[in-house]
Motif scaffolding. Sequence first.
Motif, PDB file in Angstrom:
ATOM      1  N   ARG A   1      -5.225   3.147 -32.864  1.00 55.59           N
ATOM      2  CA  ARG A   1      -4.651   2.151 -33.774  1.00 55.59           C
ATOM      3  C   ARG A   1      -3.518   1.414 -33.082  1.00 55.59           C
ATOM      4  N   ASP A   2      -3.066   0.344 -33.685  1.00 56.22           N
ATOM      5  CA  ASP A   2      -2.026  -0.490 -33.094  1.00 56.22           C
ATOM      6  C   ASP A   2      -0.684   0.242 -33.113  1.00 56.22           C
ATOM      7  N   LEU A   3      -0.114   0.438 -31.919  1.00 51.82           N
ATOM      8  CA  LEU A   3       1.185   1.103 -31.791  1.00 51.82           C
ATOM      9  C   LEU A   3       2.292   0.143 -31.379  1.00 51.82           C
ATOM     10  N   THR A   4       1.918  -1.045 -30.894  1.00 56.14           N
ATOM     11  CA  THR A   4       2.904  -1.966 -30.316  1.00 56.14           C
ATOM     12  C   THR A   4       3.134  -3.224 -31.154  1.00 56.14           C
ATOM     13  N   GLY A   5       2.378  -3.387 -32.237  1.00 51.20           N
ATOM     14  CA  GLY A   5       2.580  -4.532 -33.110  1.00 51.20           C
ATOM     15  C   GLY A   5       1.885  -5.802 -32.673  1.00 51.20           C
ATOM     16  N   ASP A   6       0.960  -5.704 -31.698  1.00 53.81           N
ATOM     17  CA  ASP A   6       0.256  -6.911 -31.246  1.00 53.81           C
ATOM     18  C   ASP A   6      -1.089  -7.104 -31.929  1.00 53.81           C
ATOM     19  N   GLY A   7      -1.396  -6.240 -32.892  1.00 55.22           N
ATOM     20  CA  GLY A   7      -2.645  -6.362 -33.617  1.00 55.22           C
ATOM     21  C   GLY A   7      -3.848  -5.781 -32.912  1.00 55.22           C
ATOM     22  N   LYS A   8      -3.656  -5.146 -31.760  1.00 54.23           N
ATOM     23  CA  LYS A   8      -4.753  -4.556 -30.997  1.00 54.23           C
ATOM     24  C   LYS A   8      -4.650  -3.030 -31.026  1.00 54.23           C
ATOM     25  N   ALA A   9      -5.810  -2.383 -31.054  1.00 50.78           N
ATOM     26  CA  ALA A   9      -5.833  -0.925 -31.158  1.00 50.78           C
ATOM     27  C   ALA A   9      -5.441  -0.267 -29.844  1.00 50.78           C
ATOM     28  N   ASP A  10      -4.408   0.560 -29.874  1.00 48.15           N
ATOM     29  CA  ASP A  10      -3.993   1.371 -28.730  1.00 48.15           C
ATOM     30  C   ASP A  10      -4.625   2.758 -28.888  1.00 48.15           C
ATOM     31  N   LEU A  11      -4.250   3.709 -28.047  1.00 52.74           N
ATOM     32  CA  LEU A  11      -4.960   4.990 -28.042  1.00 52.74           C
ATOM     33  C   LEU A  11      -4.023   6.147 -27.729  1.00 52.74           C
ATOM     34  N   ILE A  12      -4.169   7.240 -28.504  1.00 53.99           N
ATOM     35  CA  ILE A  12      -3.491   8.506 -28.222  1.00 53.99           C
ATOM     36  C   ILE A  12      -4.564   9.585 -28.082  1.00 53.99           C
ATOM     37  N   ILE A  13      -4.502  10.346 -27.005  1.00 52.47           N
ATOM     38  CA  ILE A  13      -5.404  11.482 -26.801  1.00 52.47           C
ATOM     39  C   ILE A  13      -4.551  12.736 -26.653  1.00 52.47           C
ATOM     40  N   SER A  14      -4.745  13.701 -27.569  1.00 51.31           N
ATOM     41  CA  SER A  14      -3.996  14.948 -27.516  1.00 51.31           C
ATOM     42  C   SER A  14      -4.902  16.050 -26.988  1.00 51.31           C
ATOM     43  N   HIS A  15      -4.500  16.689 -25.897  1.00 51.39           N
ATOM     44  CA  HIS A  15      -5.299  17.763 -25.314  1.00 51.39           C
ATOM     45  C   HIS A  15      -5.357  18.996 -26.206  1.00 51.39           C
ATOM     46  N   GLU A  16      -4.539  19.039 -27.241  1.00 52.59           N
ATOM     47  CA  GLU A  16      -4.576  20.148 -28.194  1.00 52.59           C
ATOM     48  C   GLU A  16      -5.963  20.279 -28.830  1.00 52.59           C
ATOM     49  N   GLY A  17      -6.676  19.136 -28.949  1.00 50.49           N
ATOM     50  CA  GLY A  17      -7.968  19.135 -29.615  1.00 50.49           C
ATOM     51  C   GLY A  17      -9.159  19.311 -28.700  1.00 50.49           C
ATOM     52  N   ILE A  18      -8.945  19.535 -27.406  1.00 53.40           N
ATOM     53  CA  ILE A  18     -10.057  19.667 -26.455  1.00 53.40           C
ATOM     54  C   ILE A  18     -10.504  21.120 -26.362  1.00 53.40           C
ATOM     55  N   THR A  19     -11.809  21.325 -26.499  1.00 52.16           N
ATOM     56  CA  THR A  19     -12.422  22.644 -26.316  1.00 52.16           C
ATOM     57  C   THR A  19     -13.450  22.538 -25.208  1.00 52.16           C
ATOM     58  N   CYS A  20     -13.324  23.352 -24.189  1.00 48.93           N
ATOM     59  CA  CYS A  20     -14.237  23.307 -23.053  1.00 48.93           C
ATOM     60  C   CYS A  20     -15.486  24.138 -23.336  1.00 48.93           C
ATOM     61  N   THR A  21     -16.557  23.807 -22.661  1.00 51.37           N
ATOM     62  CA  THR A  21     -17.792  24.564 -22.796  1.00 51.37           C
ATOM     63  C   THR A  21     -17.532  26.038 -22.465  1.00 51.37           C
ATOM     64  N   GLY A  22     -17.942  26.915 -23.334  1.00 51.08           N
ATOM     65  CA  GLY A  22     -17.680  28.341 -23.163  1.00 51.08           C
ATOM     66  C   GLY A  22     -16.495  28.814 -23.975  1.00 51.08           C
ATOM     67  N   GLY A  23     -15.768  27.876 -24.635  1.00 49.75           N
ATOM     68  CA  GLY A  23     -14.701  28.278 -25.540  1.00 49.75           C
ATOM     69  C   GLY A  23     -13.293  28.164 -24.990  1.00 49.75           C
ATOM     70  N   GLY A  24     -13.118  27.810 -23.703  1.00 53.93           N
ATOM     71  CA  GLY A  24     -11.778  27.678 -23.150  1.00 53.93           C
ATOM     72  C   GLY A  24     -11.080  26.422 -23.646  1.00 53.93           C
ATOM     73  N   ARG A  25      -9.749  26.422 -23.599  1.00 53.37           N
ATOM     74  CA  ARG A  25      -8.998  25.231 -24.002  1.00 53.37           C
ATOM     75  C   ARG A  25      -8.670  24.390 -22.784  1.00 53.37           C
ATOM     76  N   SER A  26      -8.076  23.234 -23.025  1.00 55.99           N
ATOM     77  CA  SER A  26      -7.743  22.301 -21.955  1.00 55.99           C
ATOM     78  C   SER A  26      -6.818  22.938 -20.929  1.00 55.99           C
ATOM     79  N   SER A  27      -7.058  22.632 -19.651  1.00 56.16           N
ATOM     80  CA  SER A  27      -6.179  23.122 -18.593  1.00 56.16           C
ATOM     81  C   SER A  27      -4.811  22.463 -18.664  1.00 56.16           C
ATOM     82  N   ALA A  28      -4.675  21.416 -19.486  1.00 59.79           N
ATOM     83  CA  ALA A  28      -3.395  20.728 -19.660  1.00 59.79           C
ATOM     84  C   ALA A  28      -2.610  21.298 -20.834  1.00 59.79           C
ATOM     85  N   CYS A  29      -3.005  22.469 -21.326  1.00 60.22           N
ATOM     86  CA  CYS A  29      -2.291  23.138 -22.411  1.00 60.22           C
ATOM     87  C   CYS A  29      -1.578  24.371 -21.876  1.00 60.22           C
TER      88      CYS A  29
END
Length: 418
Positions: free
Chosen positions: A331-359
């Motif tokens: 969604r727009d975070l900067t007020g220019d009317g264009k959709a920006d992006l946030i990706i949280s590694h908290e929600g990543i699940t790796c194949t086999g059940g492991g969590r993100s290596s960035a956690c």
Amino acid sequence: MNRTRLMFTLILAVCPSLALAAGAHCPEETGLRSTEGAVSTSITFTNLMPITLRIYWINYEGRRHFYAAVRPHQSYHQQTYLTHPWVLTNENEDCLAIYMPTREPRRVSIDGKGETAPLAPQSKTVGGNAASAAAQNYKSNIKGPAAPAVERYIETSRIDCDMSGKGAKTCPLTDFVGGATLFYGKMPDDPADYAVAFVTHESAVGGNAVYQIAIVLKAGPEGAFAPFGQTETIGTEPRDVRFESGAISYTGTVLGPGEPRCCPTAKATFRLLISAAGLRFVDLRQGDGTEAGASQPAARSKAADYLIREQISDACERRGGRIDPAAVIERDLTGDGKADLIISHEGITCTGGGRSSACGMQVCSVMIYVREGPLLKLAVGDLLGMMVTVDAGRIPTVRWRGHGGSPRAMRWNGGAFR
């Protein structure tokens, strides 16, 4: 010793709810609040009552903060801190119990008999006193001739519990199992009896994720069931199970558009394909098998999809994985009317059940991109946090929890996030 001190010496304080007005608090809740988290730990709540329980964190201002609704015979795992109180209520938000964490990962069952029964901390070995009470609870829902085979399968299975994300360490599945259901049926073109067990378990590498596996069993000539195969699945509270030619279909509960991660209500149909090659899970919402009316993730731009795939690939060291839709905010975070992006590694699940290596034990990497023409450019790549949210407004405030659960926030100032 007063009750408040008893709670902080890790004793459960319980208050009856039947005589309370809706939303009533336990007496011990008055004046109770979280203090800055320094010692990370976890709590697992198992609901043995016939009603849905609600779990609240008491925040730093002493107010309830809703986290999860736990349905009957389900479990909920929560990363927390030693000085963070948790309140359990019924659906009217009447206080049933207050619980303080322990230094070791703690399990609690709620049985509706006027008390909560603390369960053994997570064990390191299988069998004897090491088997936790939570591991025994799943047996109450699996009955019939296939039940012994399902129990043996669970008791001899191990899952990844390597905090480094490298999968070098495994732990008994029984230490993390939350619940199980078992269904029986026949294939139209196969005279043998079949069964499918759905088993939920907590993440063994931290976080509050809950996973589900399906175990398909087939009866031999003597009638004894044996596992045919198992696969990771989605769609909680499996129901309407149908045994088809070469497949088993079921309906499951999923996260609907705009729903909080704690409380999914949408439903969708999934299929387990059975062949000589083994068992394969199919999400019928995807590809040509998409069902009308099934819950769909929000449409994303090509640039966002590319970055999400790249982050999952890096997080899982090219092993593959998936991301919870709630961990992606476009969604727009900067007020220019264009959709920006946030990706949280908290929600990543790796194949086999492991969590993100960035956690880490407490927080995960959060990536923030801003739109520049058709591209998304990395604006913040060193943010560590969890529970990311975005306020309303033309230029909204981004909020998250940092180390120790401390609240953090920033906002676009025209050139950067500050």
